[in-house]
Design an enzyme around this catalytic site. Structure first.
Site, short mmCIF file in Angstrom:
data_model
loop_
_atom_site.label_atom_id
_atom_site.label_comp_id
_atom_site.label_asym_id
_atom_site.label_seq_id
_atom_site.Cartn_x
_atom_site.Cartn_y
_atom_site.Cartn_z
N LYS A 73 -0.12 5.34 -17.22
CA LYS A 73 0.98 5.25 -18.00
C LYS A 73 0.37 5.24 -19.55
CE LYS A 73 4.28 2.45 -17.06
NZ LYS A 73 5.27 1.22 -17.05
N GLY A 122 4.06 -0.28 -11.33
CA GLY A 122 3.12 0.42 -10.57
C GLY A 122 3.30 0.56 -8.86
N HIS A 138 -6.99 -1.83 20.52
CA HIS A 138 -8.39 -2.05 21.11
C HIS A 138 -9.23 -2.65 19.65
CE1 HIS A 138 -7.69 0.44 24.62
NE2 HIS A 138 -6.75 0.89 23.97
#
Length: 542
Positions: free
Chosen positions: A208, A270, A387
């Site tokens: 920005k 953001g 797993h």
């Protein structure tokens, strides 16, 4: 009249009393007493189905949780956000990510000015640019079409675009490659450009202010790499770089044509920006039509959140359940487990959304919070996680609420794969809820000494979220679902979910230390003995 501290409110005290009673209840017992629970404790809205029946709640729990939301003024706080009030009080800003996906006909004002026309002007500019890159009309410095798009950003300027690209890769234009550079570690940039050519590469620099340290360090390296590959002609920069920024002066100094600068606004945080100009890489990848479908998905969940009674409101229910476990069961984390490979970056995206928003220790009036806030969000796609860390969720000593996300249809049909995948969704939620008793283990012929090791206590809560198939629209709905769940939690905790001062201190200290690391002379350091010693060791090593 100011609100009482959360733990002093009558609704909260009633919930505390109830929570003590609930600790003696099990999911097994609750389902046995109420066989229809699995059909009753569900909500379906906007193409998403939530089964929250495997949570350690009763009708009374839900009633009390809703009472907490009411006493916290959740209705009014939702309206304040949608109205454009400056609810980010520490930065005196409106919080209007909902305006990024509002239809053209809506009016949402900031300081008396309707921001929706500006939003659509940027979207139209993005669409025009995206179409040029996708069609090959946008040419690089040597006249070649662009084949590689590299987004340079960090935080919300990276996590959103990365997640969206991976999530919607099925819909992406496959003759274009998309890469993402965020880490200031030079390896990130070096690997991103290792096997591509500068004359076919376009960089999107997302900052920005155009001063973000990590982003601009990577952008300057990208500029050097581009010029080295194109003979050093400075005019080449304008053909291979665009900016997602509001700082026209610095953008122009970099060599980018400000006509190719895409802006956004200070009322967009953001971590809430993936559907703004920050999503330019997403739009180039999937096209404006699909991007607009994603925006429509966001908007449909916005409307649902704003208008639906709390007892049928998906984000409100999910937010209340998270609060329930965080504050009354000492649950410190939430596992988000998408059974969809395309959503492999979704948990990482949610980490910033949730923890940067609600990782706060003071209330809006600056006093220390009276309850726990901001659980840790984490996760991996199923079945990989099964797993890895599911052992701890099933048999560990910590309570870890889980969100399972699944889809009725796969985008890549392949034999029995999808049935097997979804069987695991349902099986894991069932196993967590009901476990396996010592008697059941013994009945299988297990030796007595081994029985304790094979017992599953169960009574471990989960949500199951189902949708038909992963589309751009559904992705928008899922992201907005979690955005508004985060809002619900923060509103009840009475914290500012939209600032992020916690990221500042380390950045300021890093700037100071950088000068000390690069100093030719031995620097005079004012640090603790550990930090000073580490700096000296590093200086000696380099």
């Amino acid at each position: 009249m100011p609100l009482l501290p959360l733990n002093e409110r009558s609704s909260w005290k009633a919930l505390q009393t109830h929570a003590e009673k609930m600790k003696a209840h099990t999911l097994h017992g609750m389902f046995a007493a109420d066989p229809g629970r699995g059909e009753r404790l569900t909500v379906e809205a906007e193409g998403l189905f939530l089964d929250y029946s495997k949570n350690r709640v009763t009708d009374e729990t839900l009633k009390l949780l809703l009472g907490v939301a009411e006493e916290a003024g959740l209705h009014g706080k939702i309206e304040a956000m949608f109205r454009g009030d400056k609810i980010n009080i520490t930065e005196n800003r409106a919080v209007l990510h909902v305006a990024l996906r509002a239809p053209k006909t809506e009016k949402i004002a900031v300081d008396g000015e309707n921001v929706v026309p500006d939003v659509h002007a940027v979207l139209e500019k993005m669409a025009g640019f995206a179409d040029k890159v996708r069609s090959g009309a946008w040419k690089g410095h040597t006249g070649k079409r662009i084949r590689n798009v590299i987004n340079i950003g960090i935080g919300g300027s990276d996590l959103g675009p990365v997640m969206a690209y991976e999530a919607l890769k099925h819909y992406s234009q496959r003759d274009l490659s998309f890469r993402f550079v965020s880490n200031v570690d030079g390896t990130d940039f070096a690997e991103a450009v290792r096997d591509i050519n500068a004359d076919e590469t376009l960089f999107l620099v997302a900052s920005k202010t155009f001063t973000t340290q990590e982003t601009m360090t990577n952008a300057l390296s990208a500029r050097e790499w581009t010029l080295a590959g194109l003979g050093g002609d400075e005019s080449a920069v304008a053909k291979h770089f665009v900016a997602i920024s509001t700082n026209a002066k610095l953008v122009a100094q970099f060599g980018i044509d400000t006509a190719n600068m895409f802006g956004f606004w200070d009322w967009v945080g953001g971590r809430y920006s993936m559907d703004s100009a920050i999503g330019l890489s997403t739009m180039i990848a999937i096209g404006p039509e699909n991007f607009n479908a994603m925006l429509a998905g966001f908007h449909s969940m916005d409307v649902h959140f704003r208008t639906t009674p709390f007892e049928k409101n998906l984000p409100v229910l999910m937010g209340l359940l998270t609060l329930w476990y965080t504050d009354f069961f000492d649950a410190q984390t939430v596992a988000v487990l998408p059974y969809e490979q395309y959503l492999k970056r979704f948990p990482a995206y949610l980490q910033q959304l949730t923890m940067e928003s609600n990782g706060k220790h003071v209330t809006l009036d600056g006093t220390h919070v009276a309850t726990e806030t901001g659980p840790v969000y984490w996760g991996e796609p199923g079945t990989n996680g099964q797993h890895s860390f599911y052992q701890l969720i099933h048999q560990g000593t910590r309570l870890i609420p889980c969100d399972f996300i699944g889809f009725a249809k796969t985008l890549n049909p392949l034999g029995r794969h999808h049935d097997m995948l979804m069987a695991n969704v349902f099986a894991q939620a069932e196993a967590l809820a009901f476990g396996k008793t010592a008697e059941q283990v013994k009945a299988e012929g297990t030796p007595d000494w081994l029985v304790p090791h094979r017992v599953f206590e169960g009574n471990r809560p989960s949500n199951v979220i189902l949708a038909e198939v992963l589309t751009p629209e559904v992705l928008g709905k899922l992201v907005a679902l979690y955005e508004h769940s985060v809002f619900t939690q923060g509103a009840i905790w009475n914290i500012d979910s939209f600032d992020q001062w916690g990221v500042e201190l380390g950045k300021v200290l890093a700037s100071k230390i950088l000068g000390e690391l690069e100093s030719a002379a031995e620097p005079e350091m004012m640090h603790d003995s550990s930090t000073a010693s580490l700096i000296r060791r590093y200086r000696k090593s380099k």
